[in-house]
Design an enzyme around this catalytic site. Structure first.
Site, short mmCIF file in Angstrom:
data_model
loop_
_atom_site.label_atom_id
_atom_site.label_comp_id
_atom_site.label_asym_id
_atom_site.label_seq_id
_atom_site.Cartn_x
_atom_site.Cartn_y
_atom_site.Cartn_z
N LYS A 1 -17.42 -0.60 5.68
CA LYS A 1 -17.85 -1.60 4.70
C LYS A 1 -19.36 -1.66 4.56
O LYS A 1 -19.89 -1.79 3.45
CB LYS A 1 -17.30 -2.97 5.10
CG LYS A 1 -17.57 -4.05 4.07
CD LYS A 1 -16.90 -5.37 4.44
CE LYS A 1 -17.09 -6.39 3.33
NZ LYS A 1 -16.39 -7.66 3.63
N MET B 1 24.45 8.72 2.60
CA MET B 1 24.33 9.97 3.34
C MET B 1 24.55 9.75 4.83
O MET B 1 25.13 10.58 5.52
CB MET B 1 22.96 10.61 3.08
CG MET B 1 22.85 12.04 3.58
SD MET B 1 24.09 13.13 2.85
CE MET B 1 23.24 13.72 1.38
N GLU C 1 0.81 -1.23 0.00
CA GLU C 1 0.00 0.00 0.00
C GLU C 1 0.84 1.27 0.00
O GLU C 1 0.44 2.30 -0.53
CB GLU C 1 -0.95 0.02 1.20
CG GLU C 1 -2.12 -0.94 1.09
CD GLU C 1 -1.81 -2.31 1.66
OE1 GLU C 1 -0.62 -2.59 1.96
OE2 GLU C 1 -2.75 -3.12 1.81
N PHE D 1 -11.39 -7.15 13.59
CA PHE D 1 -10.30 -7.60 12.73
C PHE D 1 -9.97 -6.51 11.70
O PHE D 1 -10.87 -5.96 11.06
CB PHE D 1 -10.69 -8.90 12.02
CG PHE D 1 -9.63 -9.39 11.07
CD1 PHE D 1 -8.40 -9.81 11.55
CD2 PHE D 1 -9.86 -9.41 9.71
CE1 PHE D 1 -7.42 -10.25 10.68
CE2 PHE D 1 -8.88 -9.85 8.82
CZ PHE D 1 -7.65 -10.27 9.32
N GLN D 2 -8.71 -6.21 11.57
CA GLN D 2 -8.22 -5.17 10.65
C GLN D 2 -8.88 -3.81 10.90
O GLN D 2 -9.14 -3.05 9.98
CB GLN D 2 -8.37 -5.60 9.18
CG GLN D 2 -7.45 -6.78 8.85
CD GLN D 2 -7.29 -7.05 7.37
OE1 GLN D 2 -8.20 -6.80 6.59
NE2 GLN D 2 -6.14 -7.57 6.98
#
Lengths: 578, 172
Positions: A170, A491, A58, A120-121
């Site tokens: 959802k 760097m 993502e 969940f999630q």
């Protein structure tokens, strides 16, 4: 009849999402499916107006959408699922926020009844992104989906642009509601700067300050790019005959090959740009924000007195780190146009009167210091030479974009690749996000299918989003990856050499992959180059492969540093020179 | 941002959308940018679609200017005014629970009268009672300084609410 109901149709919340995007004119949505967004994905598959690009993480979806926006001036769009989908997106969102990139991120959320139940999630997407978005929304009612998405696009793309997140539970995507996508939207609490806001009185003040200068300097940033004002900037700088410098975000805002251009300024800016910033008597700052990587320590900056005019669309950027004498809140493009028109009515300008000749003599002395020189005779590949050759071989092409990751290679690209046009240099300036280079390449190449897209990176940065080699294969995106491989986080190594007495704690990249084989395993071309004599041939070979992604692994000098360097906390004229 | 005690006190009044999350945008801004909040009060007003918030903060002029600019940038903020820049009234509510001691009650009663405070209940079986006092923050400080510290069981303050004086009305 109420016009808002006249065109209303009944759709599921999920079907509204791609329809909103299509009505907004969106061509690509970068995303990754998951539980909470399955109904939306079902609808995305049923339509063809908006093309979905499946990334492999993502974070890359947001970066790719970000680069799409930076390279086109359209709002970038990403779609992610709830929970880890959102948390993975956060780095991308924060990157876009710091660089003021217009984006809309749509995230799935657990069903309304499950919010707050540690489902969940589940993650508080609005809460977790609040500090790194321009604004965000949680949609609670299916009838609000279209208006909320419209508001998101409006907020993202007006004023000082920025990312806006729309979180959609959802359950409301599975029920029917009223769909109406408005052409415009009014938000009573959101006032953007009106395009012609800057008064004639202020324009007069700007012009008289500019013309009174004996040692003028024009310093411009990303605001010129986002305001599409590079034409106006070039006209103004040339009319005045004044020196101009760009920030890292502003490169391409003024032609990099023009003699009035002094190069980039700041921590790794040129000697001439930094000295002119420090010693000028009138400074015109345009769409830039005096950040710590640009002017170093403000106390040192104040040692020389100068009159500062600051034009920016965001009032909070003015007098934040450096107090200015003439604050001008306005749109860069329209304000510069007004200044040019005013100047056109003036009889004599400095460049004719000779009033700034001494200043230019001084600047040419600084320029004569040749602060970007490096050893051209080395047997080991110097990274600067790769960028110089890359520039020579591509500068005559019509459409070339350079994306970069973050670190030494980014600075060398900024110093040695001369950008004559805006939106061609795509990198993470504010947040400094390693890993953006390859996903940025995806977004740019999709937006500009016929362009040459070069990704200048290092072996440390590229591994942070290396999985996107797979996305590039799926969509046949022939990006040219220029990997400046010095087997160090360059760097970090440089700072350890300068400020930590050569203690290279954890900055050596052990167990590196064979990048040639890695590229090949994804179905791409990989070439390893370890002799300076082979640089040009390899680059030509890669550029000739129009339809293939080529991974060029340049084995470069491990000890090379980026010069000049203004150490953290120091002033602009306290540069370490080579 | 290091806040010096001598930095001037500012009372900022905001009208913002009455939406969930609006408060956290404001408080999040203060913590993210290191600004100081002495008190913050918020509630809907006669228009239920908006909330009015009063923030008391301290900072140099530059810092307070930045605070107001950053607050104005929040999409949920409809309007903002720094009340300290003009004539204004601030009021805060104090509720204090005191222990009842026979030999001290007369002193407390005098103090309550002097400050125009009110007894909210009578001494109950726990031998405590509650006093309500409204006034400026300084008046509340003064009251708490004067009341016998050994009697105070608990004290709660609301933080200041502010309103501008005169014809300058702050509506949107």
């Amino acid at each position: 009849m109420d016009p808002t109901t006249a065109f209303t149709e009944s759709l599921t919340g999920a079907a509204m999402v791609p329809k909103c995007l299509a009505d907004e004119g969106v061509k690509f949505v970068f995303g990754y499916p998951g539980g909470a967004v399955l109904p939306i994905y079902d609808e995305i598959q049923k339509q063809s107006a908006v093309k979905h690009i499946l990334v492999r993480h993502e974070q890359a979806a947001v970066h790719a959408a970000d680069a799409y926006a930076r390279s086109t001036n359209h709002v970038g769009v990403a779609l992610v699922t709830s929970g880890p989908g959102v948390t993975n997106a956060v780095t991308g969102i924060a990157t876009a926020y710091m660089d003021s990139v217009p984006m809309v991120i749509i995230s799935g959320q657990v069903p309304t009844h499950a919010i707050g139940q540690d489902a969940f999630q589940e993650v508080d997407a609005v809460g977790i992104t609040r500090p790194c978005v321009k604004h965000n929304f949680l949609v609670k009612n299916v009838d609000d989906i279209s208006i909320t998405i419209k508001k998101a696009f409006h907020i993202a793309s007006t004023g000082r642009p920025g990312p806006v997140l729309v979180d959609i539970p959802k359950d409301i995507t599975t029920i029917n509601g009223k769909y109406f996508y408005p052409k415009t939207v009014a938000i009573r609490s959101y006032d953007t700067v009106v395009k012609n806001d800057v008064s004639d009185e202020i324009i007069d003040k700007i012009v008289s300050s500019l013309l009174r200068a004996k040692r003028p300097m024009i310093y411009t940033g990303g605001g010129v790019i986002f305001s599409e004002a590079s034409q106006e900037l070039a006209e103004l700088v040339r009319a005045l005959g004044y020196p101009c410098t760009n920030t890292l975000m502003g490169l391409g805002g003024y032609p990099g090959t023009d003699p009035l251009f002094l190069g980039m300024l700041g921590m790794h800016g040129t000697y001439e740009a930094n000295m002119a910033m420090q010693e000028c008597d009138v400074l015109f700052a345009v769409g830039a924000r005096f950040d710590d990587r640009v002017i170093g320590n403000p106390k040192h900056f104040y040692r020389e007195s100068r009159k500062i005019i600051h034009l920016d669309i965001d009032p909070s950027s003015i007098s934040k780190r450096v107090t200015v004498d003439l604050p001008v809140v306005g749109d860069v493009k329209t304000t510069l146009r007004k200044i040019i028109e005013k100047l056109g009515k003036m009889k004599t300008l400095h460049k004719e009167s000779g009033a700034i000749d001494d200043w230019w003599i001084q600047i040419e002395k600084w320029r004569g210091r040749k602060c970007l020189s490096y050893d051209q005779t080395s047997d080991i590949i110097k990274p600067q030479m790769v960028i110089e050759k890359l520039y020579e071989l591509t500068c005559h092409q019509k459409e070339v974009f350079v994306t970069s990751d973050v670190g030494q290679h980014q600075m060398w690209a900024a110093q040695f690749y001369k950008f004559d046009q805006p939106r061609r240099w795509i990198n993470s300036g504010g947040l400094g996000t390693m890993g953006v280079g390859l996903p940025y390449g995806l977004g740019v190449q999709l937006a500009h299918p016929d362009a040459t897209v070069l990704c200048v990176t290092g072996e440390a940065s590229i591994q942070m989003c290396i999985q996107e080699l797979s996305t590039a294969k799926q969509y046949n995106l022939p990006i040219k990856i220029i990997n400046l491989n010095n087997r160090y986080m360059g760097m970090v190594r440089q700072w350890q050499e300068f400020f930590h007495e050569n203690r290279y704690a954890e900055s050596y990249m052990e167990a590196l992959p064979d990048f040639v084989k890695l590229a090949e395993s994804y179905g791409h071309v990989g070439i390893k180059i370890d002799r300076p004599a082979d640089i040009e041939g390899a680059l030509k070979d890669a550029l000739a492969r129009k339809d293939e992604l080529v991974f060029l692994d340049f084995i470069t000098d491990q000890t090379e540093n980026v010069y000049p360097m203004v150490p953290g906390g120091k002033g602009l004229s306290e540069m370490i020179l080579v | 941002m290091i806040v010096e005690r001598r930095d001037p006190r500012h009372v900022i009044s905001l009208i913002l959308e009455n939406e969930s999350g609006a408060l956290s945008r404001v408080s999040g801004l203060f913590s993210a940018r290191g600004y100081n909040i002495e008190s913050l009060t918020v509630a809907p007003t006669n228009d239920p679609t908006v909330s009015r918030m009063t923030i008391v903060t301290r900072g140099s002029d530059e810092v307070v200017t930045q605070i107001t600019k950053q607050l104005n940038k929040l999409v949920d903020v409809i309007k903002l005014v720094n009340l300290t820049e003009g004539g204004h009234i601030e009021r805060e509510l104090l509720l204090v629970k005191l222990r009842s001691l026979e030999n001290k009650n007369e002193d407390t009663k005098k103090l309550v009268e002097e400050f125009n405070a009110r007894f909210l209940d009578t001494v109950n079986s726990d031998k405590t009672y509650i006093i309500e006092l409204t006034g400026s923050g300084a008046k509340l400080d003064d009251f708490l300084d004067r009341v016998d510290e050994t009697l105070v069981v608990e004290a709660v303050r609301t933080g200041a609410s502010g309103i501008g004086k005169g014809s300058h009305t702050f509506v949107y």
